[in-house]
Design an enzyme around this catalytic site. Structure first.
Site, PDB file in Angstrom:
ATOM      1  CG  ASN A   1      -1.794   1.338   1.462  1.00 30.88           C
ATOM      2  OD1 ASN A   1      -1.690   1.812   0.438  1.00 30.88           O
ATOM      3  ND2 ASN A   1      -2.356   1.464   2.587  1.00 30.88           N
ATOM      4  CD1 TRP A   2       3.413   1.058  -2.857  1.00 31.62           C
ATOM      5  CD2 TRP A   2       3.593   2.009  -4.712  1.00 31.62           C
ATOM      6  NE1 TRP A   2       4.105   0.163  -3.794  1.00 31.62           N
ATOM      7  CE2 TRP A   2       4.268   0.806  -5.053  1.00 31.62           C
ATOM      8  CE3 TRP A   2       3.499   2.970  -5.860  1.00 31.62           C
ATOM      9  CZ2 TRP A   2       4.723   0.599  -6.273  1.00 31.62           C
ATOM     10  CZ3 TRP A   2       3.846   2.859  -7.140  1.00 31.62           C
ATOM     11  CH2 TRP A   2       4.522   1.585  -7.242  1.00 31.62           C
ATOM     12  CE  LYS A   3      -0.176   3.209   4.682  1.00 30.21           C
ATOM     13  NZ  LYS A   3      -0.057   3.185   6.259  1.00 30.21           N
TER      14      LYS A   3
ATOM     15  CG  HIS B   1      -5.837   2.187   5.107  1.00 28.03           C
ATOM     16  ND1 HIS B   1      -5.484   2.949   6.045  1.00 28.03           N
ATOM     17  CD2 HIS B   1      -4.748   1.059   4.845  1.00 28.03           C
ATOM     18  CE1 HIS B   1      -4.143   2.759   6.375  1.00 28.03           C
ATOM     19  NE2 HIS B   1      -3.858   1.523   5.681  1.00 28.03           N
TER      20      HIS B   1
ATOM     21  CD  GLU C   1      -2.959   5.636   6.628  1.00 33.10           C
ATOM     22  OE1 GLU C   1      -2.948   5.568   5.466  1.00 33.10           O
ATOM     23  OE2 GLU C   1      -1.980   5.038   7.365  1.00 33.10           O
TER      24      GLU C   1
ATOM     25  CD  GLU D   1      -3.603  -2.288   7.140  1.00 34.02           C
ATOM     26  OE1 GLU D   1      -2.650  -2.564   6.683  1.00 34.02           O
ATOM     27  OE2 GLU D   1      -4.226  -1.447   6.924  1.00 34.02           O
TER      28      GLU D   1
ATOM     29  N   GLY E   1       2.396   2.250  10.907  1.00 38.09           N
ATOM     30  CA  GLY E   1       3.368   3.281  10.515  1.00 38.09           C
ATOM     31  C   GLY E   1       4.049   3.818  11.957  1.00 38.09           C
TER      32      GLY E   1
ATOM     33  CB  SER F   1       5.029  -1.747  11.922  1.00 41.08           C
ATOM     34  OG  SER F   1       4.603  -0.397  12.348  1.00 41.08           O
TER      35      SER F   1
ATOM     36  N   GLY G   1       2.628  -0.977   4.354  1.00 37.86           N
ATOM     37  CA  GLY G   1       2.705   0.232   3.875  1.00 37.86           C
ATOM     38  C   GLY G   1       4.286   0.592   3.820  1.00 37.86           C
ATOM     39  N   GLY G   2       4.886   1.176   5.004  1.00 37.73           N
ATOM     40  CA  GLY G   2       6.348   1.862   4.648  1.00 37.73           C
ATOM     41  C   GLY G   2       7.314   0.864   3.952  1.00 37.73           C
TER      42      GLY G   2
HETATM   43  P1  PGA Z   1       2.840   0.319   7.666  1.00 35.68           P
HETATM   44  O1  PGA Z   1       1.449   0.401   7.094  1.00 35.68           O
HETATM   45  O2  PGA Z   1       3.308  -1.281   7.364  1.00 35.68           O
HETATM   46  O3  PGA Z   1       3.428   1.638   7.318  1.00 35.68           O
HETATM   47  O4  PGA Z   1       2.552   0.293   9.134  1.00 35.68           O
HETATM   48  C1  PGA Z   1       0.303  -0.587   6.725  1.00 35.68           C
HETATM   49  C2  PGA Z   1      -0.847  -0.154   6.136  1.00 35.68           C
HETATM   50  O5  PGA Z   1      -1.704   0.827   6.682  1.00 35.68           O
HETATM   51  O6  PGA Z   1      -1.476  -0.707   5.212  1.00 35.68           O
END
Ligand code: PGA
Length: 261
Positions: A19-21, A106, A108, A178, A184, A224, A245-246
């Site tokens: 997930n590049w966000k 998600h 966010e 999640e 993150g 994470s 994500g990251g």
């Molecule tokens: P993260 O994000 O790996 O940076 O914690 C995961 C996500 O939000 O899909």
């Protein structure tokens, strides 16, 4: 190795999705997709790789990954079919851009953009109607975890959205657990914490759709996840991969995670 331990009683897929966000420019995203594709040869064929990119990146990234083993996903889609909804992107548009998947719900989006379970039902319905598979995210925040409400929160998110669909639809729905407090933050759920919720989510799916559908549903962990902790997480019975994500912004880390089954 988990893959070869699968006794084939279920149709569950092992998936690592990035997930590049809201990261990377279009040229940077194209380079990242090329690097992921180049490194993917090392990953066993049974592991499905997916990149979820910003809307602007979908067409150029589709030109890189189209026809390869790497699936393409959006990070969201509109809850309306088409028309006067300035700034929105429909499920039909995503399909026409070369997407096979979209992430929905998600945390966010739930937290910053008022995504409700009601909207997610509409979004899921439209995504499925347009031939997209859905990666539906659920998970509790820190306050809910500390109050011991994590099971109840995940249960209501699953019931409010997925219970509106059919067993046939479930073939096209992937769930991602999640925990918001792990996204993150560098703070990962322990393998035990993640597994107990994954097993609970599978049970909640089984209550409505039966054991077979629940066994066939892919449930990803996100929060994470990185090469150093993926192995322990993926070794759990009900964890079928990760939503990353990251660590998805570096091809080597992303592929390192995909090598952790
Ligand atoms: P993260 O994000 O790996 O940076 O914690 C995961 C996500 O939000 O899909």
């Amino acid at each position: 190795m988990k893959l070869f331990l699968n006794d084939c009683k279920n149709m569950r897929k092992y998936i690592v999705a990035g997930n590049w966000k809201m990261n990377t420019t279009v040229p940077e995203g194209v380079e990242l997709a090329k690097a992921v594709l180049a490194a993917s040869a090392a990953v066993p064929a049974d592991v499905k790789l997916i990149v979820a990119t910003p809307f602007t990146h979908l067409c150029p990234v589709a030109a890189v990954v189209g026809g390869t083993r790497i699936g393409l996903s959006a990070e969201n889609c509109a809850d309306k079919e088409k028309g006067a909804y300035t700034g929105e992107v429909s499920a039909a548009m995503l399909a026409s851009a070369g997407c096979q998947y979209t992430i929905l719900g998600h945390s966010e989006r739930r937290q910053y953009y008022g995504e409700t379970d009601e909207k997610l039902v509409e979004k899921t319905r439209l995504a499925l109607a347009n031939g997209l598979d859905v990666i539906l995210c659920v998970g509790e925040n820190l306050e809910e975890r500390e109050a011991g409400r994590h099971f109840a929160v995940c249960e209501s998110q699953i019931k409010n959205v997925l219970y509106n669909f059919t067993a046939e639809d479930m073939k096209h729905i992937i769930v991602a657990y999640e925990p918001v407090w792990a996204i993150g933050t560098g703070k990962t759920a322990t393998a035990e914490q993640a597994e107990e919720i994954h097993a609970f989510i599978r049970k909640t799916i089984a209550e409505k759709f039966g054991e077979q559908v629940a066994d066939d549903t892919t449930i990803l962990y996100g929060g994470s996840c990185k090469p150093s902790n993926a192995k322990e997480l993926f070794a759990q019975k009900d964890i079928d991969g990760g939503l990353i994500g990251g660590a998805a912004l570096k091809a080597d880390d992303f592929i390192g995670i995909a090598l952790s089954f």
